[in-house]
Design a protein around this motif. Sequence first.
Motif, PDB file in Angstrom:
ATOM      1  N   GLY A  84       3.564 -25.298   0.800  1.00 59.71           N
ATOM      2  CA  GLY A  84       3.037 -24.843   0.109  1.00 59.71           C
ATOM      3  C   GLY A  84       3.147 -25.746  -1.157  1.00 59.71           C
ATOM      4  O   GLY A  84       1.875 -26.113  -1.595  1.00 59.71           O
ATOM      5  N   ASN A 163       5.047 -16.028 -10.005  1.00 56.07           N
ATOM      6  CA  ASN A 163       6.605 -16.749  -9.839  1.00 56.07           C
ATOM      7  C   ASN A 163       6.409 -17.165 -10.966  1.00 56.07           C
ATOM      8  O   ASN A 163       5.351 -18.436 -11.299  1.00 56.07           O
ATOM      9  CB  ASN A 163       6.618 -17.959  -7.919  1.00 56.07           C
ATOM     10  CG  ASN A 163       7.654 -18.592  -8.639  1.00 56.07           C
ATOM     11  OD1 ASN A 163       9.194 -18.718  -9.310  1.00 56.07           O
ATOM     12  ND2 ASN A 163       8.245 -19.361  -7.560  1.00 56.07           N
ATOM     13  N   ASP A 191      -2.132 -20.159  -5.972  1.00 58.30           N
ATOM     14  CA  ASP A 191      -1.124 -20.016  -5.350  1.00 58.30           C
ATOM     15  C   ASP A 191      -1.057 -19.522  -5.269  1.00 58.30           C
ATOM     16  O   ASP A 191      -0.672 -18.042  -5.869  1.00 58.30           O
ATOM     17  CB  ASP A 191      -0.540 -21.735  -5.855  1.00 58.30           C
ATOM     18  CG  ASP A 191       0.608 -21.348  -5.515  1.00 58.30           C
ATOM     19  OD1 ASP A 191       0.567 -21.380  -4.079  1.00 58.30           O
ATOM     20  OD2 ASP A 191       1.664 -21.666  -5.612  1.00 58.30           O
ATOM     21  N   TYR A 194       2.757 -15.360  -1.969  1.00 65.20           N
ATOM     22  CA  TYR A 194       3.719 -13.663  -2.287  1.00 65.20           C
ATOM     23  C   TYR A 194       2.894 -12.524  -1.797  1.00 65.20           C
ATOM     24  O   TYR A 194       3.117 -11.528  -1.802  1.00 65.20           O
ATOM     25  CB  TYR A 194       4.370 -13.393  -3.375  1.00 65.20           C
ATOM     26  CG  TYR A 194       5.194 -14.222  -4.053  1.00 65.20           C
ATOM     27  CD1 TYR A 194       6.357 -14.945  -3.111  1.00 65.20           C
ATOM     28  CD2 TYR A 194       5.062 -15.824  -4.827  1.00 65.20           C
ATOM     29  CE1 TYR A 194       7.368 -15.595  -3.487  1.00 65.20           C
ATOM     30  CE2 TYR A 194       6.152 -16.484  -5.120  1.00 65.20           C
ATOM     31  CZ  TYR A 194       6.669 -16.514  -4.389  1.00 65.20           C
ATOM     32  OH  TYR A 194       7.842 -17.960  -4.569  1.00 65.20           O
ATOM     33  N   THR A 221       0.638 -20.752   2.467  1.00 65.54           N
ATOM     34  CA  THR A 221       2.455 -21.007   2.632  1.00 65.54           C
ATOM     35  C   THR A 221       3.235 -19.592   3.413  1.00 65.54           C
ATOM     36  O   THR A 221       2.194 -18.622   3.712  1.00 65.54           O
ATOM     37  CB  THR A 221       3.703 -21.164   2.075  1.00 65.54           C
ATOM     38  OG1 THR A 221       4.372 -21.709   2.362  1.00 65.54           O
ATOM     39  CG2 THR A 221       3.600 -20.522   0.966  1.00 65.54           C
ATOM     40  N   SER A 223       5.931 -19.958   3.816  1.00 61.85           N
ATOM     41  CA  SER A 223       7.435 -20.434   3.706  1.00 61.85           C
ATOM     42  C   SER A 223       8.125 -18.613   3.792  1.00 61.85           C
ATOM     43  O   SER A 223       9.051 -18.151   4.301  1.00 61.85           O
ATOM     44  CB  SER A 223       7.353 -20.485   2.498  1.00 61.85           C
ATOM     45  OG  SER A 223       7.404 -22.396   2.379  1.00 61.85           O
TER      46      SER A 223
HETATM   47  C1  LIG Z   1       4.387 -20.004  -6.329  1.00 61.97           C
HETATM   48  C2  LIG Z   1       4.651 -20.954  -5.314  1.00 61.97           C
HETATM   49  N1  LIG Z   1       3.836 -22.525  -4.936  1.00 61.97           N
HETATM   50  C3  LIG Z   1       4.167 -22.579  -3.733  1.00 61.97           C
HETATM   51  C4  LIG Z   1       5.967 -22.839  -3.820  1.00 61.97           C
HETATM   52  C5  LIG Z   1       6.384 -24.242  -2.294  1.00 61.97           C
HETATM   53  O1  LIG Z   1       6.608 -22.706  -1.546  1.00 61.97           O
HETATM   54  P1  LIG Z   1       6.482 -24.277   0.084  1.00 61.97           P
HETATM   55  O2  LIG Z   1       7.980 -22.829   0.709  1.00 61.97           O
HETATM   56  O3  LIG Z   1       5.849 -23.376   1.608  1.00 61.97           O
HETATM   57  O4  LIG Z   1       6.132 -25.377  -0.436  1.00 61.97           O
HETATM   58  C6  LIG Z   1       6.785 -22.234  -3.482  1.00 61.97           C
HETATM   59  C7  LIG Z   1       7.881 -21.765  -3.821  1.00 61.97           C
HETATM   60  O5  LIG Z   1       8.582 -21.452  -3.788  1.00 61.97           O
HETATM   61  C8  LIG Z   1       5.916 -21.129  -5.311  1.00 61.97           C
HETATM   62  O6  LIG Z   1       6.502 -19.588  -5.315  1.00 61.97           O
END
Ligand SMILES: Cc1ncc(COP(=O)(O)O)c(C=O)c1O
Length: 420
Positions: A84, A163, A191, A194, A221, A223
């Motif tokens: 992401g 976040n 974005d 979560y 993402t 992730s």
């Molecule tokens: C709000 C937000 N955007 C993007 C990311 C980046 O995620 P990625 O690990 O997919 O690069 C994070 C990672 O913690 C995040 O909290």
Amino acid sequence: MRDLMAITARPEVISLAGGLPDTATFPPRTFAAQMTKIAQESSAQALQYGPTEGFEETKDCILEVMGAEGMLPDPDDVLVTTGGQQAIDLVAKSLIDPGDVVVCEAPTYPGAVPVFCSYEAEVIQVATDEDGMRVDELEALLERLRGEGRRPKFIYSIPTFQNPGGMTLSLERRRRLVELARHHEVLIAEDNPYGLLRYGGEPLPPLYHLDGGDYVIYLGTFSKILSPGIRLGWAVAPPPVMEKMVLGKQAADLCTSTLTQYFVREYFAERRWLEYVGSLIDIYRARRNAMVEALERFFPPDASWTVPEGGLFVWATLPPYIDTTDLLAKALREDVAFVPGAAAFIDGSSGSHSMRLNFSASDEDVLREGVRRIGRVIDEQMTLFQTITGEHPVPRPPAHADEEAEQAPNVLPLRRRAEG
Ligand SMILES: Cc1ncc(COP(=O)(O)O)c(C=O)c1O
């Protein structure tokens, strides 16, 4: 943040600083079986370059994930990215010229701050409260900028389980935000790492869903619902923006890892990904609860914190005479880490009494111990404040102090002299 992450890699440090999902929850056997299958059946392709936009099969998996939140984008509008983070970078790279205005929330994702700054944007932060971005303040800002003949290139928002703040943008504000974007012809970069990690309450429609994808660029993402190690994310953008983002991606890394795209394809073919997300939800809900209980027990009564309905973070705010950047140095001596609030503000001048605490990466006992250690350092600071100023901060109820002494796990009684 980089220095902090280096320190927290030490095994003795309890890190409440990162944003790590608990990858130990992913069954190693599943991982081994899928990688073996890829090696046996698709070795040459999986080790090869791939298309810059990403494989169609990866996009099918992305469509499933977005479908779980009620979105159905056109696969041609999807770009598979290296996490992401790259999606944020590509939006910024494609749209920002030096001096352009970018609007984001205050506080915002600490990892987005250096991206916007590196493309020399003028970043303006809009205040948040428990219902997310203050859209009334955004409206006033957009009007003011219009009066100056300026228009932001985009509004960066994390509307769901933000976040670092943990709060979620209300439905009313979501609708108003999308309306404002249309009215002022400003793009929104939503974005949403979560959104599927919800522990309570009712799901709200993503901005992308409300807008239909005209003004909202969506960033996602794998992730937090699968693995950050595979570095797989995506962006969904209207064609003119997507065209630039694809060129930007080609310049950055040619294509996203073919091997991990194969892994995701195999994993989704099992059709159990939602089951795994369900298991994460159960684990993280219990950890969130443990963290909130520990905060109630070990933090001073005049501290406050968010109780997020999802995501990975609690945002705690301390009495104004405690600076969390200073506090971090002391906490690290106690082998515990958190992210000081200033990291979530562009100029670092605000957020100095706040901290971000992660609850996904540690089990309940470790979380409790981490919060207890931070609470102890806060107590020391409060005592110091009291000694210097003669003022008495709000006292902790005595019951807490007794319990703490009884239950503190690493306090050893000193032997008495008489015992030799
Ligand atoms: C709000 C937000 N955007 C993007 C990311 C980046 O995620 P990625 O690990 O997919 O690069 C994070 C990672 O913690 C995040 O909290």
